[in-house]
Write a protein that holds these residues in place. Structure first.
Motif, PDB file in Angstrom:
ATOM      1  N   LEU A 195       0.797  -1.398  -0.177  1.00  0.00           N
ATOM      2  CA  LEU A 195      -0.147   0.004   0.162  1.00  0.00           C
ATOM      3  C   LEU A 195       0.861   1.222  -0.079  1.00  0.00           C
ATOM      4  O   LEU A 195       0.254   2.535  -0.514  1.00  0.00           O
ATOM      5  CB  LEU A 195      -0.912   0.032   1.411  1.00  0.00           C
ATOM      6  N   LEU A 196       2.091   1.263   0.398  1.00  0.00           N
ATOM      7  CA  LEU A 196       2.929   2.283   0.538  1.00  0.00           C
ATOM      8  C   LEU A 196       3.349   2.882  -0.613  1.00  0.00           C
ATOM      9  O   LEU A 196       3.879   4.007  -0.714  1.00  0.00           O
ATOM     10  CB  LEU A 196       4.062   2.040   1.478  1.00  0.00           C
ATOM     11  N   CYS A 197       3.109   2.302  -1.781  1.00  0.00           N
ATOM     12  CA  CYS A 197       3.553   2.789  -3.021  1.00  0.00           C
ATOM     13  C   CYS A 197       2.748   3.771  -3.443  1.00  0.00           C
ATOM     14  O   CYS A 197       3.127   4.520  -4.624  1.00  0.00           O
ATOM     15  CB  CYS A 197       3.603   1.399  -3.963  1.00  0.00           C
ATOM     16  N   ILE A 198       1.653   4.058  -2.808  1.00  0.00           N
ATOM     17  CA  ILE A 198       0.786   5.101  -3.377  1.00  0.00           C
ATOM     18  C   ILE A 198       0.616   6.216  -2.550  1.00  0.00           C
ATOM     19  O   ILE A 198      -0.305   6.883  -2.420  1.00  0.00           O
ATOM     20  CB  ILE A 198      -0.773   4.531  -3.856  1.00  0.00           C
ATOM     21  N   THR A 199       1.243   6.150  -1.219  1.00  0.00           N
ATOM     22  CA  THR A 199       1.362   7.423  -0.465  1.00  0.00           C
ATOM     23  C   THR A 199       1.630   8.779  -1.092  1.00  0.00           C
ATOM     24  O   THR A 199       2.790   8.880  -1.804  1.00  0.00           O
ATOM     25  CB  THR A 199       2.664   7.208   0.637  1.00  0.00           C
ATOM     26  N   GLY A 200       1.078   9.720  -0.749  1.00  0.00           N
ATOM     27  CA  GLY A 200       1.201  10.941  -1.457  1.00  0.00           C
ATOM     28  C   GLY A 200       0.274  10.966  -2.509  1.00  0.00           C
ATOM     29  O   GLY A 200       0.442  11.999  -3.255  1.00  0.00           O
ATOM     30  N   SER A 201      -0.591   9.893  -3.147  1.00  0.00           N
ATOM     31  CA  SER A 201      -1.181  10.365  -4.417  1.00  0.00           C
ATOM     32  C   SER A 201      -2.335  11.245  -4.176  1.00  0.00           C
ATOM     33  O   SER A 201      -2.681  11.881  -5.001  1.00  0.00           O
ATOM     34  CB  SER A 201      -1.822   8.778  -4.689  1.00  0.00           C
ATOM     35  N   GLU A 202      -2.847  11.409  -2.786  1.00  0.00           N
ATOM     36  CA  GLU A 202      -3.739  12.435  -2.527  1.00  0.00           C
ATOM     37  C   GLU A 202      -3.344  13.890  -2.858  1.00  0.00           C
ATOM     38  O   GLU A 202      -4.403  14.826  -3.022  1.00  0.00           O
ATOM     39  CB  GLU A 202      -4.364  12.275  -1.022  1.00  0.00           C
ATOM     40  N   ALA A 203      -1.936  14.074  -2.521  1.00  0.00           N
ATOM     41  CA  ALA A 203      -1.580  15.155  -3.026  1.00  0.00           C
ATOM     42  C   ALA A 203      -1.855  15.960  -4.315  1.00  0.00           C
ATOM     43  O   ALA A 203      -1.980  16.946  -4.470  1.00  0.00           O
ATOM     44  CB  ALA A 203      -0.061  15.348  -2.679  1.00  0.00           C
ATOM     45  N   MET A 204      -2.042  14.959  -5.467  1.00  0.00           N
ATOM     46  CA  MET A 204      -2.210  15.240  -6.801  1.00  0.00           C
ATOM     47  C   MET A 204      -3.831  16.207  -6.840  1.00  0.00           C
ATOM     48  O   MET A 204      -3.736  17.235  -7.526  1.00  0.00           O
ATOM     49  CB  MET A 204      -2.413  14.235  -7.747  1.00  0.00           C
ATOM     50  N   PHE A 205      -4.572  15.827  -5.697  1.00  0.00           N
ATOM     51  CA  PHE A 205      -5.952  16.406  -5.800  1.00  0.00           C
ATOM     52  C   PHE A 205      -5.910  17.476  -4.765  1.00  0.00           C
ATOM     53  O   PHE A 205      -6.186  18.672  -5.036  1.00  0.00           O
ATOM     54  CB  PHE A 205      -6.795  15.433  -5.553  1.00  0.00           C
ATOM     55  N   ALA A 206      -5.210  17.441  -3.717  1.00  0.00           N
ATOM     56  CA  ALA A 206      -5.073  18.284  -2.426  1.00  0.00           C
ATOM     57  C   ALA A 206      -4.511  19.670  -3.032  1.00  0.00           C
ATOM     58  O   ALA A 206      -4.792  20.756  -2.583  1.00  0.00           O
ATOM     59  CB  ALA A 206      -4.712  17.765  -1.384  1.00  0.00           C
ATOM     60  N   ASP A 207      -3.346  19.594  -3.953  1.00  0.00           N
ATOM     61  CA  ASP A 207      -2.523  20.450  -4.161  1.00  0.00           C
ATOM     62  C   ASP A 207      -2.832  21.187  -5.588  1.00  0.00           C
ATOM     63  O   ASP A 207      -2.032  21.965  -6.296  1.00  0.00           O
ATOM     64  CB  ASP A 207      -1.204  20.345  -4.163  1.00  0.00           C
ATOM     65  N   LEU A 208      -4.160  20.722  -6.101  1.00  0.00           N
ATOM     66  CA  LEU A 208      -4.699  21.161  -7.294  1.00  0.00           C
ATOM     67  C   LEU A 208      -4.682  22.822  -7.361  1.00  0.00           C
ATOM     68  O   LEU A 208      -4.551  23.292  -8.509  1.00  0.00           O
ATOM     69  CB  LEU A 208      -5.853  20.582  -7.614  1.00  0.00           C
ATOM     70  N   GLY A 209      -5.127  23.437  -6.462  1.00  0.00           N
ATOM     71  CA  GLY A 209      -5.353  24.847  -6.366  1.00  0.00           C
ATOM     72  C   GLY A 209      -3.968  25.587  -6.809  1.00  0.00           C
ATOM     73  O   GLY A 209      -4.061  26.755  -7.240  1.00  0.00           O
ATOM     74  N   HIS A 210      -2.772  25.174  -6.407  1.00  0.00           N
ATOM     75  CA  HIS A 210      -1.740  25.712  -7.018  1.00  0.00           C
ATOM     76  C   HIS A 210      -1.322  25.494  -8.286  1.00  0.00           C
ATOM     77  O   HIS A 210      -0.326  26.207  -8.941  1.00  0.00           O
ATOM     78  CB  HIS A 210      -0.456  25.398  -5.847  1.00  0.00           C
ATOM     79  N   PHE A 211      -1.662  24.729  -9.054  1.00  0.00           N
ATOM     80  CA  PHE A 211      -1.442  24.179 -10.357  1.00  0.00           C
ATOM     81  C   PHE A 211      -2.588  24.161 -11.040  1.00  0.00           C
ATOM     82  O   PHE A 211      -3.272  25.087 -10.957  1.00  0.00           O
ATOM     83  CB  PHE A 211      -0.407  22.859 -10.184  1.00  0.00           C
ATOM     84  N   SER A 212      -2.495  23.173 -12.218  1.00  0.00           N
ATOM     85  CA  SER A 212      -3.844  22.997 -13.102  1.00  0.00           C
ATOM     86  C   SER A 212      -3.915  21.792 -13.224  1.00  0.00           C
ATOM     87  O   SER A 212      -3.029  20.762 -12.992  1.00  0.00           O
ATOM     88  CB  SER A 212      -3.674  23.820 -14.372  1.00  0.00           C
ATOM     89  N   GLN A 213      -5.034  21.086 -13.722  1.00  0.00           N
ATOM     90  CA  GLN A 213      -5.302  19.704 -13.811  1.00  0.00           C
ATOM     91  C   GLN A 213      -4.292  19.233 -14.995  1.00  0.00           C
ATOM     92  O   GLN A 213      -3.815  17.973 -14.856  1.00  0.00           O
ATOM     93  CB  GLN A 213      -6.729  19.590 -14.437  1.00  0.00           C
ATOM     94  N   LEU A 214      -4.278  19.772 -16.176  1.00  0.00           N
ATOM     95  CA  LEU A 214      -3.478  19.570 -17.239  1.00  0.00           C
ATOM     96  C   LEU A 214      -1.873  19.334 -16.847  1.00  0.00           C
ATOM     97  O   LEU A 214      -1.105  18.124 -17.130  1.00  0.00           O
ATOM     98  CB  LEU A 214      -3.611  20.678 -18.259  1.00  0.00           C
ATOM     99  N   SER A 215      -1.375  20.421 -15.970  1.00  0.00           N
ATOM    100  CA  SER A 215      -0.163  20.302 -15.636  1.00  0.00           C
ATOM    101  C   SER A 215       0.528  18.973 -14.655  1.00  0.00           C
ATOM    102  O   SER A 215       1.232  18.416 -14.816  1.00  0.00           O
ATOM    103  CB  SER A 215       0.314  21.612 -14.980  1.00  0.00           C
TER     104      SER A 215
END
Length: 778
Positions: free
Chosen positions: A277-297
């Motif tokens: 399971l630890l191989c996906i730790t940090g995946s939630e950050a892709m969604f949580a930090d969306l406000g600083h970047f953009s979906q496409l980036s």
């Protein structure tokens, strides 16, 4: 700093901008996910299963890692969840915010009908007031709106996800840095290594937390290069190991090897899923930090670099281990054993830097989500320091920072091995993902207005995968998994107690507010006098006169010549545009000079300091006075009642450049108003401490009554601003249950005494503050 601009991404971005954001996202979003190869195999093979010469175990683990990375981060987050943004913002509270608006299950007590007219309230593409297309979806929406139990369950579900994110902010730095430092074990004897590993990890963690108050913007430009070098490093080493040791390792990517793995290992294989399971730790950050970047980036960065690099890294480790079966000690399953000896020291340095970057990202994310909770009334008020004047979202919370550091060091010293740290971190990560899956299923039906069948398929498919990992992690409760549960339980109790107390306090204010007629009856007969200046009475009420004011006037029969009932509130959108910031209206007849001003902030908005805020506030009232007759477009502010307050939307000074502008000078020698078409309204006061003037346009003409009102406002502003704040203590009513007394008298009061005052009061000058004490029996 300019806090009103730069929050909204342009819809049409150039490819250069997108690629720049994709590069920058490496250091912020993917630091945690990129360092997972340091500890996945070591945690998986620690106790539950053993690496045999048939290689069925290592091939099975590789197959699980590959499909887990493919289905969860790639399929679920990149292609589905990222689309559920809240006007460009992501995370657990973004999903909850969407549901609040579409199903009207808002937990904020002082919501208004006028809030639904905000542009960002509707920008997400959903049409407010329309029910989902399916009958089942309509029934679900109506059930959520009617039953308070379901609304509270939804809030608790969002808070559980939030608490687990905070728990992850404690566990991830410890696990990442400890795993990176563990590379020293191959360079010294095991007897010496155990005395070095923990102290070095603690020193790095202390330095990491001690430097938080400087902000990441000073060294943030190093984050992306560090993670880029790290990804290129592990992918190159992985590719070398594949070619040199086992070119046929790609066959293990077949799902058949997962079946063979579980068939051979049985219960041990199921328990080892907690390490995989630890191989996906940090995946939630892709969604949580969306406000600083953009979906496409974020999609480009993951699919083109992060995902291939991680797959090559895991395949390379598996290829090396498939040719090395002589395990003499437990650490040889780890990451560093597959690194060529000549490269181990450089890789060790890069790994430690990458672990620090990944830890920094999760710490910043923890600060951000606590700010959101505090804005929405679900966490005690804390001091929020903005560490960057250019980059929105980079904040520092001193109390939380030192609490995280102490808990992080306690986990490191207490566990001293990656296995139990991994068990703890894994449970926190998978719980957040389960919460996201549940909230996403509701978003699909209520916000996207898709068929319920699609939501059921989403929950069944991803929920089954995550439930499998969740049970494997939960079984290891006594082996470290109890830590995130205990931490989350404590934070959840704090949040629920604070939210409950906040609601009860607001209910008391509503039940005990006095009418405008009562205020108008106060006159010379009662000895009420008006003193010079502006009085800002801070209240949570959006209508009526707060009980704290009647308490104040009864005991001290005087108030200012201009009195403003000021309500600073959060709304369930990420940002409120500056032109929609203020709602201003008269309280009673205009000759009384009583105003109500509601200042609306989103849960990610930055609050201005007191000087800028005062200027914006006074200027917005002046603009309201000027445009009151010329533009009679008022908004309905209350869904429940037709109250006497008619409010009008007024922006900040920067948004109505063609309207009233305010100028303040410390000297009496004031230059004449610039353009000839402008004229200034000056106070007749002799030798003012601070000279204030309103510069208003010649057209349209202002009535004499409005001109007089503006002159009085100018006089009052020159005399100064006083802040009248309520200092309330909550007590449970007589006859209340023991639980209620415990929660209100002890829990809420303890949190109130040990937290900050309202966010507005953080920057209020003490010399201008007047606190009015009152006991609320709720």
């Amino acid at each position: 700093m300019d806090l009103e601009t730069g929050f909204h991404h342009v819809k049409k971005e150039s490819w250069r901008t997108v690629l720049t954001l994709a590069y920058q996202s490496l250091g912020v979003v993917y630091g945690d996910l990129s360092t997972s190869p340091l500890y996945v195999y070591k945690s998986t093979f620690d106790e539950d299963i053993h690496h045999s010469e048939t290689n069925e175990e290592i091939y099975g683990v590789l197959s699980f890692v590959f499909w887990t990375l493919t289905l969860v981060p790639l399929l679920k987050y990149v292609f589905i969840v990222l689309k559920a943004d809240d006007n460009g913002e992501g995370g657990t509270f973004a999903l909850y915010s969407l549901l609040c608006r579409h199903a009207r299950v808002n937990s904020l007590p002082n919501c208004q009908l006028a809030d639904e007219e905000l542009s960002e309230y509707k920008k997400d593409g959903g049409v407010n007031g329309l029910s989902p297309k399916s009958n089942l979806g309509s029934r679900l929406k109506s059930s959520l709106e009617k039953h308070r139990v379901l609304q509270r369950f939804l809030l608790v579900l969002a808070l559980i996800g939030t608490c687990m994110v905070i728990g992850d902010g404690i566990l991830t730095p410890a696990l990442s840095v400890f795993s990176a430092v563990s590379g020293l074990e191959l360079s010294m004897s095991k007897e010496h290594h155990k005395y070095v590993e923990v102290p070095v990890t603690c020193i790095i963690l202390i330095c990491l937390f001690a430097l938080q108050h400087y902000g990441t913007h000073r060294v943030g430009y190093l984050f992306a290069p560090v993670i880029l070098i790290w990804l290129l490093c592990i992918s190159s080493i992985g590719l070398y190991n594949i070619i040199y040791w086992n070119p046929h390792v790609y066959r293990a990517l077949s799902p058949y090897y997962m079946y063979k793995f579980l068939k051979k290992t049985q219960q041990g294989g199921w328990l080892s899923l907690g390490g995989i399971l630890l191989c996906i730790t940090g995946s939630e950050a892709m969604f949580a930090d969306l406000g600083h970047f953009s979906q496409l980036s974020i999609k480009i960065a993951f699919t083109s670099l992060v995902y291939p690099s991680l797959i090559l890294a895991y395949m390379g480790q598996a290829a090396y281990l498939s040719r090395h079966h002589n395990i003499e000690s437990d650490y040889q399953i780890g990451f560093y054993v597959s690194v060529p000896e000549k490269l181990r020291w450089p890789v060790l340095v890069i790994a430690i830097l990458a672990a620090v970057v990944g830890s920094q990202a999760i710490i910043t994310g923890t600060f951000s989500i606590i700010k959101q909770c505090s804005s929405l009334g679900c966490f005690p008020k804390v001091k929020i320091v903005h560490t960057s004047s250019k980059i929105h979202g980079q904040i520092y919370i001193p109390e939380i920072n030192w609490l995280l550091m102490v808990l992080c060091l306690a986990v490191t010293v207490g566990f001293r091995d990656t296995r139990r740290m991994g068990n703890a971190s894994g449970l926190a990560v998978i719980t957040v993902m389960l919460v996201t899956t549940c909230l996403m299923s509701l978003v699909i039906v209520l916000c996207w207005q898709k068929n319920v069948f699609l939501a059921i398929c989403f929950v069944f498919f991803f929920g089954t995968i995550e439930a499998l990992y969740f049970t494997a992690s939960l079984v290891k409760f006594l082996e470290g998994a109890w830590v995130p549960i205990a931490l989350s339980f404590i934070f959840l109790i704090v949040m629920c107690v604070w939210h409950y107390g906040t609601l009860k306090k607001y209910e008391f204010d509503v039940q005990n507010k006095v009418s405008v007629n009562w205020l108008l009856t106060l006159g010379p007969d009662l000895g009420i006098v008006r003193v010079r200046g502006i009085g800002l009475l801070h209240t949570e009420l959006v209508s009526g006169i707060p009980a704290i004011f009647s308490h104040f006037v009864t005991n001290f029969p005087a108030f200012h010549q201009v009195l403003v009932f000021l309500c600073i509130k959060s709304v369930p959108v990420p940002h409120v545009r500056p032109e929609e910031r203020f709602l201003v209206g008269h309280v009673g007849p205009r000759e009384c000079r009583l105003y109500r001003c509601i200042v609306r902030y989103g849960y990610r908005d930055v609050h201005k300091d007191d000087i800028e805020f005062e200027k914006d506030l006074v200027c917005s009232i002046a603009e309201f006075v000027r445009s009151e007759n010329g533009s009679p477009n008022y908004v309905k502010v209350d869904r429940e009642t037709d109250n006497d307050d008619k409010m009008k939307v007024v922006g900040t000074c920067s948004t109505h450049l063609d309207g009233i502008q305010m100028s303040e000078d410390d000297s009496d020698n004031i230059e004449e108003a610039g353009p000839s078409e402008l004229k200034e309204i000056q106070s007749p006061t002799i030798k003012p401490r601070k000279r204030v003037r309103f510069i208003v346009p010649e057209s349209p003409k202002i009535e004499s009554e409005a001109m007089e009102e503006l002159r009085e406002l100018t006089e009052a502003r020159e005399a100064g601003v006083a802040y009248i704040l309520g200092h309330t203590c909550l007590r449970a009513k007589q006859g209340s249950s023991f639980i209620k007394k415990l929660v209100i008298d002890f829990g809420y009061e303890f949190l109130r005494k040990n937290s900050r005052t309202s966010t507005f009061a953080l920057t209020v000058p003490h010399v201008s503050t007047l606190e009015v004490g009152m006991v609320y029996h709720v």
